[in-house]
Design a protein around this motif. Structure first.
Motif, PDB file in Angstrom:
ATOM      1  N   THR A  83      -2.294 124.739  -3.786  1.00 40.22           N
ATOM      2  CA  THR A  83      -1.886 126.132  -4.002  1.00 40.22           C
ATOM      3  C   THR A  83      -0.515 126.244  -4.659  1.00 40.22           C
ATOM      4  O   THR A  83      -0.153 127.299  -5.177  1.00 40.22           O
ATOM      5  N   ASN A  84       0.261 125.148  -4.636  1.00 36.49           N
ATOM      6  CA  ASN A  84       1.632 125.182  -5.162  1.00 36.49           C
ATOM      7  C   ASN A  84       2.068 123.751  -5.416  1.00 36.49           C
ATOM      8  O   ASN A  84       2.357 123.003  -4.479  1.00 36.49           O
ATOM      9  N   ASP A  85       2.149 123.355  -6.676  1.00 42.27           N
ATOM     10  CA  ASP A  85       2.445 121.960  -6.986  1.00 42.27           C
ATOM     11  C   ASP A  85       3.923 121.597  -6.809  1.00 42.27           C
ATOM     12  O   ASP A  85       4.330 120.472  -7.094  1.00 42.27           O
ATOM     13  N   ARG A  86       4.712 122.524  -6.303  1.00 44.22           N
ATOM     14  CA  ARG A  86       6.125 122.237  -6.042  1.00 44.22           C
ATOM     15  C   ARG A  86       6.361 121.723  -4.629  1.00 44.22           C
ATOM     16  O   ARG A  86       7.471 121.289  -4.303  1.00 44.22           O
ATOM     17  N   VAL A  87       5.343 121.773  -3.787  1.00 43.79           N
ATOM     18  CA  VAL A  87       5.501 121.358  -2.389  1.00 43.79           C
ATOM     19  C   VAL A  87       4.386 120.394  -2.003  1.00 43.79           C
ATOM     20  O   VAL A  87       3.302 120.420  -2.595  1.00 43.79           O
ATOM     21  N   PRO A  88       4.629 119.511  -1.027  1.00 43.55           N
ATOM     22  CA  PRO A  88       3.585 118.567  -0.624  1.00 43.55           C
ATOM     23  C   PRO A  88       2.503 119.246   0.203  1.00 43.55           C
ATOM     24  O   PRO A  88       2.794 120.065   1.081  1.00 43.55           O
ATOM     25  N   GLY A  89       1.259 118.903  -0.091  1.00 43.53           N
ATOM     26  CA  GLY A  89       0.146 119.461   0.674  1.00 43.53           C
ATOM     27  C   GLY A  89      -0.702 118.411   1.345  1.00 43.53           C
ATOM     28  O   GLY A  89      -1.322 118.659   2.372  1.00 43.53           O
ATOM     29  N   GLU A  90      -0.737 117.206   0.751  1.00 43.68           N
ATOM     30  CA  GLU A  90      -1.537 116.112   1.302  1.00 43.68           C
ATOM     31  C   GLU A  90      -0.773 114.798   1.132  1.00 43.68           C
ATOM     32  O   GLU A  90       0.208 114.731   0.391  1.00 43.68           O
ATOM     33  N   PHE A  91      -1.250 113.763   1.798  1.00 42.68           N
ATOM     34  CA  PHE A  91      -0.707 112.420   1.613  1.00 42.68           C
ATOM     35  C   PHE A  91      -1.850 111.427   1.691  1.00 42.68           C
ATOM     36  O   PHE A  91      -2.928 111.725   2.239  1.00 42.68           O
TER      37      PHE A  91
END
Length: 255
Positions: A241-249
């Protein structure tokens, strides 16, 4: 509403995951025959970013933990892997086996509690233990879970663990409509299924809830190391939803 960890939390999660799950996959993933066409046409595309973590497929024994509707198990099998899915939901199994059958893929599917996988049958059996899509929060003792992963692997076997980034504890970065919590909060809490948001309110309000325990980065990494793995990689991926923040690892470790 906060809940205390109990002996039956996994039974509650099973109840939630068997509530209309087959119908959900039919609606949101499409009929198994249609999904099978996509898998056969390009199995690597269905693996998405996870393809980069597999050195090879042919003849590789893969344990797909909490493999759900077979969305990664089937393409892995089409590429030549020997895949066994372990998942708590009979509804998930029904969809996955229909998907696999339509694709001409041979997978094994064990409906069971992951923490109760028979070590006499599967201990030291697999080359790879693979999980993705956000499953760690269903297990309230991460060390117990990692010990199962370690037990399932052959010597030098590899674990590929991809999950929601712990930053999603403090903000709804993936728009799953789950409440935010303190990053270091260790409480077990009751929450909706991730796909509850796709239902109209009358149905959504009746859906069984899950009991979750969310972890920090250090809790996950320290559990992997403490259970005897050698950590090889820890990659962070942007939120969809927002490539500026981490969402998965994605974490890779070796037995």
């Amino acid at each position: 509403m906060e809940q205390q960890t109990s002996e039956n939390y996994r039974a509650q999660n099973k109840k939630a995951w068997e509530y209309s799950a087959y119908d959900f996959w039919m609606t949101h993933s499409g009929p198994p025959a249609e999904r099978a066409k996509e898998a056969v046409e390009n199995p690597l595309r269905m693996l998405k970013q996870f393809a980069a973590y597999f050195d090879r497929y042919e003849g590789v024994r893969v344990a797909n933990l909490c493999g759900s509707c077979g969305k990664k198990a089937v393409p892995l099998a089409l590429l030549g892997a020997e895949v066994t899915v372990f998942d708590i939901s009979e509804d998930n199994r029904r969809y996955a086996m229909e998907f696999a059958g339509a694709a001409g893929a041979d997978i094994r599917y064990e409906v069971c509690d992951v923490l109760e996988i028979d070590p006499g049958r599967y201990g030291g059996y697999f080359d790879i233990v693979f999980m993705e899509g956000g499953i760690l929060h269903y297990f309230h003792d991460i060390d117990q879970f990692m010990k199962v992963c370690h037990t399932l692997l052959k010597p030098a076997g590899k674990m590929i663990c991809s999950d929601f980034h712990p930053f999603t504890k403090i903000a709804d970065l993936l728009e799953l409509e789950q409440p935010s919590r303190g990053y270091f909060d260790t409480a077990v809490f009751e929450g909706e299924m991730a796909h509850a948001r796709f239902y109209e309110e009358p149905v959504r309000s009746r859906m069984p809830k899950c009991l979750y325990r969310k972890y920090t980065v250090s809790e996950i990494i320290n559990s992997v190391i403490g259970c005897g793995f050698a950590l090889e990689r820890f990659d962070e991926h942007p939120a969809w939803t927002n490539d500026r923040v981490p969402g998965e690892f994605t974490l890779v470790a070796r037995k």
